[in-house]
Motif scaffolding. Sequence first.
Motif, PDB file in Angstrom:
ATOM      1  N   VAL A 199      34.016 140.638 -91.596  1.00 17.93           N
ATOM      2  CA  VAL A 199      34.779 139.719 -92.443  1.00 17.93           C
ATOM      3  C   VAL A 199      34.987 138.452 -91.615  1.00 17.93           C
ATOM      4  O   VAL A 199      35.699 138.470 -90.615  1.00 17.93           O
ATOM      5  N   ARG A 200      34.363 137.379 -92.024  1.00 13.17           N
ATOM      6  CA  ARG A 200      34.370 136.146 -91.243  1.00 13.17           C
ATOM      7  C   ARG A 200      35.359 135.150 -91.826  1.00 13.17           C
ATOM      8  O   ARG A 200      35.482 134.974 -93.040  1.00 13.17           O
ATOM      9  N   ALA A 201      36.080 134.492 -90.930  1.00 10.77           N
ATOM     10  CA  ALA A 201      37.023 133.447 -91.310  1.00 10.77           C
ATOM     11  C   ALA A 201      37.007 132.375 -90.230  1.00 10.77           C
ATOM     12  O   ALA A 201      36.382 132.544 -89.176  1.00 10.77           O
ATOM     13  N   ALA A 202      37.681 131.296 -90.487  1.00 11.65           N
ATOM     14  CA  ALA A 202      37.815 130.227 -89.504  1.00 11.65           C
ATOM     15  C   ALA A 202      39.189 129.601 -89.630  1.00 11.65           C
ATOM     16  O   ALA A 202      39.803 129.618 -90.706  1.00 11.65           O
ATOM     17  N   VAL A 203      39.674 129.060 -88.521  1.00 18.11           N
ATOM     18  CA  VAL A 203      40.910 128.287 -88.515  1.00 18.11           C
ATOM     19  C   VAL A 203      40.543 126.869 -88.123  1.00 18.11           C
ATOM     20  O   VAL A 203      40.039 126.633 -87.024  1.00 18.11           O
ATOM     21  N   LEU A 204      40.768 125.931 -89.030  1.00 20.95           N
ATOM     22  CA  LEU A 204      40.438 124.524 -88.806  1.00 20.95           C
ATOM     23  C   LEU A 204      41.744 123.747 -88.631  1.00 20.95           C
ATOM     24  O   LEU A 204      42.499 123.565 -89.577  1.00 20.95           O
ATOM     25  N   ARG A 205      41.985 123.308 -87.395  1.00 24.72           N
ATOM     26  CA  ARG A 205      43.209 122.559 -87.093  1.00 24.72           C
ATOM     27  C   ARG A 205      42.865 121.081 -86.921  1.00 24.72           C
ATOM     28  O   ARG A 205      42.028 120.723 -86.092  1.00 24.72           O
ATOM     29  N   VAL A 206      43.507 120.248 -87.717  1.00 30.67           N
ATOM     30  CA  VAL A 206      43.268 118.810 -87.668  1.00 30.67           C
ATOM     31  C   VAL A 206      44.414 118.157 -86.910  1.00 30.67           C
ATOM     32  O   VAL A 206      45.549 118.110 -87.390  1.00 30.67           O
ATOM     33  N   ASP A 207      44.119 117.683 -85.709  1.00 25.55           N
ATOM     34  CA  ASP A 207      45.142 117.105 -84.845  1.00 25.55           C
ATOM     35  C   ASP A 207      45.238 115.604 -85.070  1.00 25.55           C
ATOM     36  O   ASP A 207      44.240 114.880 -84.976  1.00 25.55           O
ATOM     37  N   VAL A 208      46.448 115.141 -85.364  1.00 27.82           N
ATOM     38  CA  VAL A 208      46.716 113.723 -85.573  1.00 27.82           C
ATOM     39  C   VAL A 208      47.499 113.201 -84.373  1.00 27.82           C
ATOM     40  O   VAL A 208      48.487 113.825 -83.963  1.00 27.82           O
ATOM     41  N   PRO A 209      47.086 112.095 -83.771  1.00 26.38           N
ATOM     42  CA  PRO A 209      47.819 111.560 -82.611  1.00 26.38           C
ATOM     43  C   PRO A 209      49.274 111.253 -82.967  1.00 26.38           C
ATOM     44  O   PRO A 209      49.553 110.640 -84.005  1.00 26.38           O
ATOM     45  N   ILE A 260      38.536 126.058 -84.658  1.00 20.47           N
ATOM     46  CA  ILE A 260      37.941 124.733 -84.692  1.00 20.47           C
ATOM     47  C   ILE A 260      39.041 123.679 -84.651  1.00 20.47           C
ATOM     48  O   ILE A 260      39.975 123.711 -85.447  1.00 20.47           O
ATOM     49  N   THR A 261      38.926 122.724 -83.727  1.00 21.57           N
ATOM     50  CA  THR A 261      39.833 121.576 -83.703  1.00 21.57           C
ATOM     51  C   THR A 261      39.070 120.345 -84.182  1.00 21.57           C
ATOM     52  O   THR A 261      37.877 120.203 -83.928  1.00 21.57           O
ATOM     53  N   ALA A 262      39.776 119.487 -84.867  1.00 20.80           N
ATOM     54  CA  ALA A 262      39.161 118.274 -85.402  1.00 20.80           C
ATOM     55  C   ALA A 262      40.181 117.159 -85.422  1.00 20.80           C
ATOM     56  O   ALA A 262      41.383 117.384 -85.241  1.00 20.80           O
ATOM     57  N   THR A 263      39.714 115.955 -85.628  1.00 18.68           N
ATOM     58  CA  THR A 263      40.566 114.808 -85.890  1.00 18.68           C
ATOM     59  C   THR A 263      40.426 114.468 -87.370  1.00 18.68           C
ATOM     60  O   THR A 263      39.519 114.986 -88.043  1.00 18.68           O
ATOM     61  N   PRO A 264      41.267 113.599 -87.898  1.00 19.12           N
ATOM     62  CA  PRO A 264      41.084 113.213 -89.300  1.00 19.12           C
ATOM     63  C   PRO A 264      39.689 112.649 -89.576  1.00 19.12           C
ATOM     64  O   PRO A 264      39.160 112.808 -90.682  1.00 19.12           O
ATOM     65  N   GLU A 265      39.094 112.033 -88.556  1.00 18.92           N
ATOM     66  CA  GLU A 265      37.771 111.443 -88.734  1.00 18.92           C
ATOM     67  C   GLU A 265      36.660 112.485 -88.703  1.00 18.92           C
ATOM     68  O   GLU A 265      35.597 112.276 -89.313  1.00 18.92           O
ATOM     69  N   THR A 266      36.858 113.597 -88.017  1.00 20.18           N
ATOM     70  CA  THR A 266      35.795 114.599 -87.875  1.00 20.18           C
ATOM     71  C   THR A 266      36.022 115.839 -88.738  1.00 20.18           C
ATOM     72  O   THR A 266      35.177 116.731 -88.771  1.00 20.18           O
ATOM     73  N   ALA A 267      37.149 115.913 -89.433  1.00 20.21           N
ATOM     74  CA  ALA A 267      37.494 117.135 -90.172  1.00 20.21           C
ATOM     75  C   ALA A 267      36.459 117.464 -91.241  1.00 20.21           C
ATOM     76  O   ALA A 267      36.067 118.630 -91.403  1.00 20.21           O
TER      77      ALA A 267
END
Length: 382
Positions: A16-26, A69-76
């Motif tokens: 069972v595959r899942a992901a956590v995508l966290r979008v970090d804003v400065p 997964i970490t991302a920025t608003p630009e890479t999300a």
Amino acid sequence: MASPALGQNAAETQAVRAAVLRVDVPHLPPISRLDAPPQDLGFAGARLAIEDNDTTGRFMGQDFEALEITATPETAAAEMDKLLAEGIPFIVTLADDAQTLALADQAGDRALVLNARARGDGLRGKDCRFNVIHAAPSHAMLADALAQFLMWKQWPDWFLIAGSHPEDVALADAYRRAAAKFGAKIVEERTYEDTGGSRRSDSGHVQVQQQMPVFTQRAADHDVVIAADENGVFADWLPYATWDPRPVAGSAGLVPRSWAPSLEAWGATQFQNRFEKLAGRPIREEDYQTWVALRMIGEAATRTQSTDPAALKDFMLSENFEVAGFKGQKLTLRDWDHQLRQPILLATGSVTASVSPQDQYLHQSSALDTLGFDRPETECKF
């Protein structure tokens, strides 16, 4: 990774595959260094959830994983595209309201999005999406939880101070709604304008601290100060700094939370200990909300004895779904907006002072539906 069930070959274990995508804003640093976000915020909760899911899954030939997964608003958006291309069917998001909505629309029917951070009532209302489940409580739920307690205390007169950011305005709206719903009166409102600047200099935090007594001077007679400060600009400076000696609640003082590291009832102590052993720090709300989101997937897999994403999604959205959350009762989903019903803790820095819904607030189906938007009130149309 889980071991195969007894008597099964490893090849028969189903994932069972899942992901956590966290979008970090400065952001500027928080008022207190104790509130600085840890690098594994949310991800630590995911790791504990995968351990918990695997504890049961190994006996059923089920294996759980959650990419971090970490991302920025630009890479999300690009990161979401990668997850969708890999066929990840469940994506837990830690993002603000606008980003959560954009990611949900991007996912469409290719993935179920489990919102573990965004609190906006609009996401559960006019901007609701069928492919989103909200593990995070809404602004309305948090405001209603605090309002019930304040009315039980017979503190009906509120002095509302809101920040100037859109999230602060939205939270203030939730407190206005809660006051009308439960019979409180907002006797005065003021807005604290965020002028920016360094948080750790004489022009930043210290200036805010010095402003608070004068800023709160000559307010209408009130029982309690309610702070709506989602960005952590001023609220922590309110306790013991108001002109009149009054308790502070909302974004500081007595705070409504999905989870607090002070909770000890209902097996919470053991849960806290397991988290702290894994992460080496106290749990935060984002960790708990991510844990709940992934545990929902694990519970659905256990109950259906399936790893088929469509079957798990259908079960989570059915009236038969429930998940344990160490809050004294099972957590279930509202079918009208996909919000997870849950008690709300009212916590200070050291203790959990109370838990809402308060006993005197009754409901025809679930007392938890006294928190937030009930079926007749919802603007959500799937």
